[in-house]
Design an enzyme around this catalytic site. Structure first.
Site, mmCIF file in Angstrom:
data_model
loop_
_atom_site.group_PDB
_atom_site.id
_atom_site.type_symbol
_atom_site.label_atom_id
_atom_site.label_comp_id
_atom_site.label_asym_id
_atom_site.label_seq_id
_atom_site.Cartn_x
_atom_site.Cartn_y
_atom_site.Cartn_z
ATOM 1 N N HIS A 180 -0.282 -2.530 6.119
ATOM 2 C CA HIS A 180 -1.380 -3.118 5.347
ATOM 3 C C HIS A 180 -1.147 -4.583 5.006
ATOM 4 C CE1 HIS A 180 -3.689 0.565 4.368
ATOM 5 N NE2 HIS A 180 -2.518 1.169 4.487
ATOM 6 N N GLU B 225 -3.348 -6.579 3.955
ATOM 7 C CA GLU B 225 -4.195 -6.910 2.797
ATOM 8 C C GLU B 225 -3.543 -6.484 1.492
ATOM 9 O OE1 GLU B 225 -4.317 -4.205 4.352
ATOM 10 O OE2 GLU B 225 -5.370 -2.601 3.277
ATOM 11 N N CYS C 167 -4.709 0.745 9.271
ATOM 12 C CA CYS C 167 -4.368 2.118 8.880
ATOM 13 C C CYS C 167 -5.453 3.083 9.378
ATOM 14 C CB CYS C 167 -4.154 2.172 7.367
ATOM 15 S SG CYS C 167 -3.264 3.640 6.827
#
Lengths: 80, 223
Positions: free
Chosen positions: B196, B198, B86
């Site tokens: 994302h 994560e 990002c």
């Protein structure tokens, strides 16, 4: 000296913000707007007194940080 | 194996990245503040999401000039694995570590939702846990994710297999050129992506499709 820097999107790079501003102007009744491109304007105060050296310094600033030359052009105006 | 997460003023996904790294590697990453000029010996560096330096000037532009990013660049040149997620992707493009630029979303809105992606190239330390063509779901949350590069650069990325992830057909959330969601550098030791991974590593997240990225890194480094 004062440097005035205009940063604009290169021709062909889509500018959705400019487009939105154009639509807003139209909806406010401003006729005849054929296109809007949005950019940035930056003023820099310099202690340099030589216009050539000031321009060269600001060009370095534009290349390194102020503009992303993948998508943007810059124009430098040096004055008192 | 040693990992690190870079922390800028305004980072907000640094802790998510740390949790994902710790779960995969079994040890907490070093959290490295933006003013650091040197990094320890590392195997993986994550440049996390957020709004580094308030996204002033252009997203990622200020962070790209920070002392720590020079150190990250040196490590990447030595072959250390670097992931920019990002805002981290924006930082890596602004730092010249990846080609192109992330522009304002074509729809002008901040988009926060899950997106379907297609794994375009599974031959990298980051994507070896997936199959080429596999569909995965990652969350996105960004305002400036519209990937742009000139046609010659896009052709080169596609020709050399440097497109890592694409938004699934019909699910391009931001107007990115050729539906590109993530790219590698030429050596494939640097990955930048807007979605994302994560935030998709726990059953309490939207899913666990991000896990193979982190477990793949562990396998790649153990190999």
């Amino acid at each position: 000296m004062k440097a005035k820097v205009h940063i604009t999107l290169k021709t062909g790079v889509l500018d959705p913000q400019g487009k939105a501003i154009g639509h807003a102007l139209e909806s406010l009744g401003f006729g005849g707007v054929e296109g809007v491109r949005q950019g940035k304007y930056i003023e820099i105060d310099l202690d340099e007194t030589d216009p050539g050296k000031a321009r060269a310094a600001v060009r370095g600033m534009c290349e390194k940080l102020l503009a992303n030359t993948v998508i943007e052009n810059y124009a430098i105006d040096i004055g008192e | 194996m040693k990992t690190a997460v870079i922390v800028f003023p305004g980072s907000n996904c640094d802790r998510d990245a740390a949790v994902a790294l710790e779960a995969a590697f079994g040890r907490a990453p070093a959290m490295v503040w933006h003013g650091e000029t040197a990094l320890p010996r590392l195997d993986v560096i994550v440049v996390p999401g957020g709004f580094s330096y308030g996204d002033y000037l252009r997203s990622g532009a200020m962070a790209a000039q920070s002392p720590v990013v020079r150190a990250v660049k040196e490590q990447a040149e030595r072959g250390v694995l670097v992931i920019g997620i990002c805002n981290g992707f924006q930082v890596l493009t602004e730092a010249g570590m990846l080609p192109g630029v992330l522009m304002r979303n074509a729809g002008l809105k901040f988009v926060c939702r899950d997106v379907d992606l297609v794994v375009e190239n599974a031959d990298s330390p980051f994507t070896r846990g997936y199959r080429k063509g596999q569909r995965v779901t990652f969350p996105i949350a960004h305002h400036d994710g519209n990937y742009f590069a000139d046609p010659a650069t896009l052709d080169r990325l596609e020709g050399e297999g440097l497109v890592a992830f694409r938004y699934a057909k019909g699910d391009n959330p931001n107007g990115s050129a050729r539906d590109i969601a993530g790219i590698f550098n030429e050596r494939r030791n640097v990955l930048g992506l807007m979605p994302h991974p994560e935030r998709a590593v726990d059953a309490l997240h939207c899913g666990t499709d991000g896990l193979p990225m982190f477990s793949g890194l562990v396998e790649a480094l153990a190999a």
